[in-house]
Scaffold this motif. Structure first.
Motif, PDB file in Angstrom:
ATOM      1  N   SER A 175      36.873  30.923  49.445  1.00 46.41           N
ATOM      2  CA  SER A 175      37.672  32.006  49.987  1.00 46.41           C
ATOM      3  C   SER A 175      38.829  32.279  49.052  1.00 46.41           C
ATOM      4  O   SER A 175      39.370  31.364  48.411  1.00 46.41           O
ATOM      5  CB  SER A 175      38.198  31.636  51.375  1.00 46.41           C
ATOM      6  OG  SER A 175      39.239  32.490  51.765  1.00 46.41           O
ATOM      7  N   ALA A 176      39.230  33.560  48.966  1.00 48.89           N
ATOM      8  CA  ALA A 176      40.376  33.932  48.141  1.00 48.89           C
ATOM      9  C   ALA A 176      41.687  33.533  48.800  1.00 48.89           C
ATOM     10  O   ALA A 176      42.764  33.894  48.294  1.00 48.89           O
ATOM     11  CB  ALA A 176      40.353  35.434  47.859  1.00 48.89           C
ATOM     12  N   THR A 182      39.708  32.846  38.219  1.00 53.14           N
ATOM     13  CA  THR A 182      38.632  33.833  38.313  1.00 53.14           C
ATOM     14  C   THR A 182      38.847  34.774  39.493  1.00 53.14           C
ATOM     15  O   THR A 182      38.565  35.974  39.394  1.00 53.14           O
ATOM     16  CB  THR A 182      37.257  33.150  38.426  1.00 53.14           C
ATOM     17  OG1 THR A 182      37.265  32.215  39.514  1.00 53.14           O
ATOM     18  CG2 THR A 182      36.899  32.421  37.143  1.00 53.14           C
ATOM     19  N   MET A 183      39.339  34.245  40.597  1.00 55.11           N
ATOM     20  CA  MET A 183      39.661  35.113  41.731  1.00 55.11           C
ATOM     21  C   MET A 183      40.765  36.102  41.366  1.00 55.11           C
ATOM     22  O   MET A 183      40.701  37.285  41.697  1.00 55.11           O
ATOM     23  CB  MET A 183      40.107  34.275  42.930  1.00 55.11           C
ATOM     24  CG  MET A 183      39.008  33.496  43.616  1.00 55.11           C
ATOM     25  SD  MET A 183      39.688  32.465  44.946  1.00 55.11           S
ATOM     26  CE  MET A 183      38.214  31.576  45.463  1.00 55.11           C
ATOM     27  N   ALA A 226      39.358  38.817  39.217  1.00 58.90           N
ATOM     28  CA  ALA A 226      38.474  39.698  39.983  1.00 58.90           C
ATOM     29  C   ALA A 226      39.276  40.637  40.877  1.00 58.90           C
ATOM     30  O   ALA A 226      38.888  41.795  41.090  1.00 58.90           O
ATOM     31  CB  ALA A 226      37.508  38.869  40.823  1.00 58.90           C
ATOM     32  N   GLU A 227      40.392  40.177  41.415  1.00 54.85           N
ATOM     33  CA  GLU A 227      41.221  40.983  42.311  1.00 54.85           C
ATOM     34  C   GLU A 227      42.308  41.764  41.559  1.00 54.85           C
ATOM     35  O   GLU A 227      43.152  42.393  42.192  1.00 54.85           O
ATOM     36  CB  GLU A 227      41.876  40.093  43.368  1.00 54.85           C
ATOM     37  CG  GLU A 227      40.913  39.496  44.366  1.00 54.85           C
ATOM     38  CD  GLU A 227      40.360  40.506  45.354  1.00 54.85           C
ATOM     39  OE1 GLU A 227      40.960  41.596  45.486  1.00 54.85           O
ATOM     40  OE2 GLU A 227      39.321  40.224  45.989  1.00 54.85           O
ATOM     41  N   ARG A 281      35.699  35.969  48.525  1.00 57.85           N
ATOM     42  CA  ARG A 281      35.409  35.542  47.150  1.00 57.85           C
ATOM     43  C   ARG A 281      34.941  34.093  47.180  1.00 57.85           C
ATOM     44  O   ARG A 281      35.389  33.294  48.016  1.00 57.85           O
ATOM     45  CB  ARG A 281      36.657  35.628  46.275  1.00 57.85           C
ATOM     46  CG  ARG A 281      37.206  37.022  46.059  1.00 57.85           C
ATOM     47  CD  ARG A 281      36.517  37.720  44.928  1.00 57.85           C
ATOM     48  NE  ARG A 281      37.002  39.098  44.777  1.00 57.85           N
ATOM     49  CZ  ARG A 281      36.416  40.001  44.011  1.00 57.85           C
ATOM     50  NH1 ARG A 281      35.333  39.676  43.319  1.00 57.85           N
ATOM     51  NH2 ARG A 281      36.895  41.217  43.925  1.00 57.85           N
ATOM     52  N   ASP A 282      34.054  33.738  46.233  1.00 58.10           N
ATOM     53  CA  ASP A 282      33.669  32.338  46.123  1.00 58.10           C
ATOM     54  C   ASP A 282      34.454  31.682  44.987  1.00 58.10           C
ATOM     55  O   ASP A 282      35.346  32.292  44.392  1.00 58.10           O
ATOM     56  CB  ASP A 282      32.158  32.190  45.924  1.00 58.10           C
ATOM     57  CG  ASP A 282      31.665  32.751  44.590  1.00 58.10           C
ATOM     58  OD1 ASP A 282      32.488  33.034  43.695  1.00 58.10           O
ATOM     59  OD2 ASP A 282      30.437  32.900  44.437  1.00 58.10           O
ATOM     60  N   GLY A 295      34.897  33.554  41.743  1.00 63.91           N
ATOM     61  CA  GLY A 295      35.472  34.893  41.783  1.00 63.91           C
ATOM     62  C   GLY A 295      34.504  35.972  42.213  1.00 63.91           C
ATOM     63  O   GLY A 295      34.853  37.153  42.224  1.00 63.91           O
ATOM     64  N   ARG A 296      33.285  35.589  42.577  1.00 64.12           N
ATOM     65  CA  ARG A 296      32.287  36.582  42.982  1.00 64.12           C
ATOM     66  C   ARG A 296      32.491  36.989  44.429  1.00 64.12           C
ATOM     67  O   ARG A 296      32.905  36.176  45.250  1.00 64.12           O
ATOM     68  CB  ARG A 296      30.884  36.005  42.804  1.00 64.12           C
ATOM     69  CG  ARG A 296      30.542  35.657  41.374  1.00 64.12           C
ATOM     70  CD  ARG A 296      29.246  34.880  41.287  1.00 64.12           C
ATOM     71  NE  ARG A 296      29.317  33.616  42.012  1.00 64.12           N
ATOM     72  CZ  ARG A 296      28.444  32.626  41.889  1.00 64.12           C
ATOM     73  NH1 ARG A 296      27.416  32.770  41.071  1.00 64.12           N
ATOM     74  NH2 ARG A 296      28.581  31.519  42.589  1.00 64.12           N
ATOM     75  N   GLU A 297      32.182  38.245  44.721  1.00 67.40           N
ATOM     76  CA  GLU A 297      32.292  38.725  46.089  1.00 67.40           C
ATOM     77  C   GLU A 297      31.221  38.090  46.966  1.00 67.40           C
ATOM     78  O   GLU A 297      30.091  37.882  46.541  1.00 67.40           O
ATOM     79  CB  GLU A 297      32.183  40.250  46.143  1.00 67.40           C
ATOM     80  CG  GLU A 297      33.412  40.963  45.592  1.00 67.40           C
ATOM     81  CD  GLU A 297      33.381  42.438  45.907  1.00 67.40           C
ATOM     82  OE1 GLU A 297      34.401  42.962  46.373  1.00 67.40           O
ATOM     83  OE2 GLU A 297      32.329  43.067  45.687  1.00 67.40           O
ATOM     84  N   ARG A 298      31.598  37.808  48.199  1.00 62.60           N
ATOM     85  CA  ARG A 298      30.683  37.248  49.178  1.00 62.60           C
ATOM     86  C   ARG A 298      30.509  38.237  50.326  1.00 62.60           C
ATOM     87  O   ARG A 298      31.072  39.311  50.333  1.00 62.60           O
ATOM     88  CB  ARG A 298      31.236  35.921  49.721  1.00 62.60           C
ATOM     89  CG  ARG A 298      31.422  34.845  48.672  1.00 62.60           C
ATOM     90  CD  ARG A 298      32.194  33.654  49.224  1.00 62.60           C
ATOM     91  NE  ARG A 298      31.606  33.137  50.453  1.00 62.60           N
ATOM     92  CZ  ARG A 298      32.301  32.894  51.558  1.00 62.60           C
ATOM     93  NH1 ARG A 298      33.604  33.138  51.605  1.00 62.60           N
ATOM     94  NH2 ARG A 298      31.709  32.427  52.644  1.00 62.60           N
TER      95      ARG A 298
END
Length: 338
Positions: A3-4, A30-31, A34-35, A297-298, A301-304
């Motif tokens: 989670s972010a 990475t989060m 990504a954000e 986010r995982d 940094g990828r969207e979940r």
């Protein structure tokens, strides 16, 4: 961490990063990238003891953020020069406005396009002046051009042929087809002059616009950055006498009180933002879905939560236009794509 919330916690309390191991730092950075919050995080962690490799990455992020803000302010000045002969009030929006006004929300903030607000009655003059100064259309498709001009709250995006920088020219802050109808004339009338000739929204209207952009006009992609804007703005403006009353009044005027209240509730839940409890209202069941979407986010940094993201994508279109119009628009876009 799946989670972010890790990122939100680091922004809220930088000292919490001292317990991170290598995997934790990887997830956090990475989060943040990504954000589009890596610059904000870098400035928040300035002075905090971090691993050497992380320190180098954060220092680079700070340098990049400063350079991006310089570019954004220069682009704003170029727009001002292009429009000055027309004597049109030009109001900066979003990140460029924060930077031009020296607000704390500007610290490390990523800035993309230049967004400006001008009176709708002067939109044709603005368009002509920008084209004469070297901007040209991005949307060459006739349907997209017509769609923007008839149904959107802005001109089709323009890009400068020499500097390769985009400008979005708004005449209000929500599409005319949206359910709420913000008072664009009131936004312009209450705007504040900056040295040099540009303008920014009033403090209350700035928060209203940020909440509008987050909850009434999108699918929450990049939402943590927008919510961080709200946190920074509220923390700074709340020191002004009468701010909360003004914010409530302006939100009511623009028919955006639900969006502003939800923004305050989620900012409090995610960033521990001190808010006016009466204006924010009680936590609602639907707020949990918004919170989950914002933090999806995982550790890489990828969207979940693909289904949840798709639901918010459909919601964003539903907010912008009536059902029949939405069906026609999606059908047209699908045919064009095929």
């Amino acid at each position: 961490m799946r989670s972010a919330h890790l990122l939100a916690r680091a922004l809220t309390d930088p000292a919490t990063t001292r317990v991170l191991n290598a995997a934790g730092w990887t997830a956090l950075l990475t989060m943040a990238r990504a954000e589009q919050l890596i610059g904000s995080l870098a400035f928040r962690l300035e002075g905090v003891d971090v691993p050497a490799a992380v320190g180098e990455l954060l220092a680079d992020a700070r340098r990049s953020a400063v350079q991006a803000q310089v570019q954004a302010l220069w682009e704003a000045e170029m727009a001002r020069r292009a429009l000055a002969p027309r004597d049109v009030p030009v109001i900066l929006l979003k990140g460029t406005a924060y930077s031009a006004a020296g607000l704390s929300a500007a610290s490390g903030r990523a800035i993309g396009d230049l967004d400006i607000l001008v009176p709708e009655a002067r939109i044709g003059e603005v368009e002509s002046a920008l084209i004469a100064a070297g901007w040209e259309w991005v949307k060459e498709d006739a349907y997209d051009d017509l769609y923007y001009r008839r149904w959107m709250h802005e001109l089709p995006p323009l890009i400068h042929r020499a500097r390769d920088r985009m400008i979005d020219v708004h005449h209000t802050i929500l599409p005319p087809t949206a359910r709420p109808t913000p008072d664009a004339a009131a936004l312009i009338a209450a705007s504040l002059a900056l040295p040099g000739g540009l303008r920014i929204l009033s403090p209350a209207d700035m928060v209203v616009h940020s909440a509008t952009h987050l909850f009434a006009d999108g699918d929450l992609a990049g939402g943590l950055r927008n919510l961080w804007d709200i946190d920074r703005l509220v923390r700074q403006f709340a020191e002004r006498p009468g701010f909360w009353e003004e914010l409530g009044g302006r939100a009511q005027l623009h028919q955006l009180l639900p969006a502003v209240a939800r923004a305050l509730r989620l900012a409090r839940a995610i960033y521990a933002t001190p808010v006016d409890a009466a204006l924010a209202g009680r936590w609602r069941v639907a707020d949990g879905l918004f919170r989950r979407r914002l933090l999806a986010r995982d550790g890489w940094g990828r969207e979940r939560d693909r289904g949840l993201r798709f639901g918010f994508y459909i919601r964003s279109h539903w907010l912008r236009m009536p059902p029949a119009m939405l069906a026609r628009h999606l059908w047209t876009k699908a045919r064009k794509g095929a």
